[in-house]
Design a protein around this motif. Structure first.
Motif, short mmCIF file in Angstrom:
data_model
loop_
_atom_site.label_atom_id
_atom_site.label_comp_id
_atom_site.label_asym_id
_atom_site.label_seq_id
_atom_site.Cartn_x
_atom_site.Cartn_y
_atom_site.Cartn_z
N ARG A 79 11.78 -3.72 -2.61
CA ARG A 79 12.78 -3.04 -1.79
C ARG A 79 13.93 -2.55 -2.66
NH1 ARG A 79 14.21 -3.28 3.70
NH2 ARG A 79 12.70 -4.95 4.06
N GLN B 209 9.94 4.69 0.25
CA GLN B 209 10.26 3.26 0.43
C GLN B 209 9.17 2.44 -0.24
OE1 GLN B 209 13.27 2.95 1.95
NE2 GLN B 209 13.13 5.18 2.14
N GLU C 155 10.91 0.16 10.31
CA GLU C 155 11.29 -0.91 9.37
C GLU C 155 11.12 -2.28 10.04
OE1 GLU C 155 12.59 -2.52 5.78
OE2 GLU C 155 12.47 -0.37 6.14
N VAL D 57 5.55 -5.21 4.51
CA VAL D 57 6.61 -5.00 3.53
C VAL D 57 6.44 -5.94 2.34
CG1 VAL D 57 8.31 -4.19 5.23
CG2 VAL D 57 8.16 -6.63 4.70
N SER E 55 16.43 -6.23 5.20
CA SER E 55 15.41 -7.02 4.50
C SER E 55 14.85 -8.07 5.44
CB SER E 55 16.02 -7.70 3.28
OG SER E 55 16.93 -8.71 3.68
N HIS F 281 8.83 -0.58 -0.85
CA HIS F 281 8.57 -1.90 -0.26
C HIS F 281 7.77 -1.80 1.03
CE1 HIS F 281 11.83 -0.43 2.23
NE2 HIS F 281 11.58 -1.39 3.11
N GLU G 17 9.08 -7.42 -0.21
CA GLU G 17 10.52 -7.50 -0.48
C GLU G 17 10.86 -7.34 -1.96
OE1 GLU G 17 12.93 -7.47 1.65
OE2 GLU G 17 11.54 -7.49 3.35
#
Length: 305
Positions: free
Chosen positions: A284, A38, A69, A279, A291, A40, A281
């Motif tokens: 991503r 992942q 997440e 995170v 999101s 992001h 974005e």
């Protein structure tokens, strides 16, 4: 390395959380591989931390992924809580010293949920916010669940003491902030909430209860108990946990505050790393995860009857 559990705790973890010691290492490998894929997501991968998250989701890898997440996305969608106070800075320690949020010591005998004491009336609403209290909780819980298997397996109880709460405190808890507070505490943290106990309720607090109840899951609603007197706490919490100020035989609030101030200093390097996580974005690529904008959008869909 993962701590070895006592026979009693291991049996509880197996029956209630689907924990299988022979499967844990495989689960950890899978979840770490997922995190690394992942781009992001910059998340903590310490074994004991991930085990706490696994326990919170009863060892469902999909539940862990969603919780992980959400946990880090809330850095972007609820920064007024999760990033309000930086745990490595003196401002955090100064607020911690007020004792608005402390975790009480373990019971001396037997196994029982860890207890979190929240005292919102201990802060000046002209200087601080209720969001500061949840920010303190957000970081203390990290230490709790990585250090104590009882907390991650048996769970926690929350005691909220409203002594000293004024209308100025109450007015800070607007619906938008309350919803985010619930998202942070109920939905993202690796906590098994075994009950919330409310004492010394002031007039007017019913409005807050009405708002909050709309965001709580059914179990949390069922486990919410309003006490007519402080003495009733002893019917639900061992007296050796309850501080002396609340009629118990546990440590004093001042001593417990001192313990957590020292513990935060001990975890300085942990918290320095924690401040770098979250995170991005723009990186991503996995559209199956939520999101920041989607989660933020869900906060806006608030209807109050």
């Amino acid at each position: 390395m993962i701590r070895e559990l006592s026979a009693e705790l291991a049996e509880i973890a197996k029956e209630q959380l689907n924990e299988n010691p022979k499967q844990i290492q495989s689960d950890l490998i899978q979840i770490k591989e997922w995190i690394y894929k992942q781009p992001h997501l910059k998340a903590r991968t310490d074994d004991q931390w991930l085990v706490a998250l696994l326990r919170a989701g009863k060892f469902s890898l999909e539940k862990l992924k969603r919780k992980l997440e959400l946990y880090y996305t809330l850095r972007a969608t609820a920064p007024e809580i999760t990033l309000r106070l930086k745990p490595t800075e003196q401002e955090f320690v100064d607020f911690l010293k007020l004792g608005t949020c402390i975790i009480l010591p373990k019971a001396e005998t037997g196994i029982s949920p860890r207890v979190i004491l929240i005292r919102p009336g201990a802060y000046d609403p002209s200087v601080h916010s209720v969001a500061d209290v949840i920010c303190i909780l957000y970081y203390l819980v990290q230490i709790l669940v990585v250090e104590d298997d009882i907390a991650s397996i048996i769970g926690t109880k929350i005691v909220i003491d409203y002594e000293g709460v004024t209308m100025a405190h109450v007015m800070q808890a607007n619906p938008s902030l309350l919803k985010k507070m619930v998202a942070v505490t109920q939905d993202s943290m690796p906590l098994r909430l075994r009950g919330s106990h409310h004492i010394n309720l002031p007039t007017g607090i019913e409005v807050i209860f009405s708002l909050v109840s709309g965001f709580l899951n059914e179990k949390a609603k069922q486990r919410l108990i309003i006490h007519k007197s402080v003495e009733e706490l002893a019917d639900f919490i061992p007296k050796d946990i309850i501080p002396v100020e609340y009629g118990g035989i546990g440590s004093s609030v001042a001593n417990i505050i001192g313990y957590w101030v020292s513990k935060m200093r001990e975890y300085k390097s942990w918290m320095q790393y924690e401040e770098k996580l979250g995170v991005d974005e723009s990186k991503r690529i996995n559209m199956t995860t939520h999101s920041a904008s989607e989660i933020e959008g869900s906060f806006r869909k608030l209807d109050i009857d």
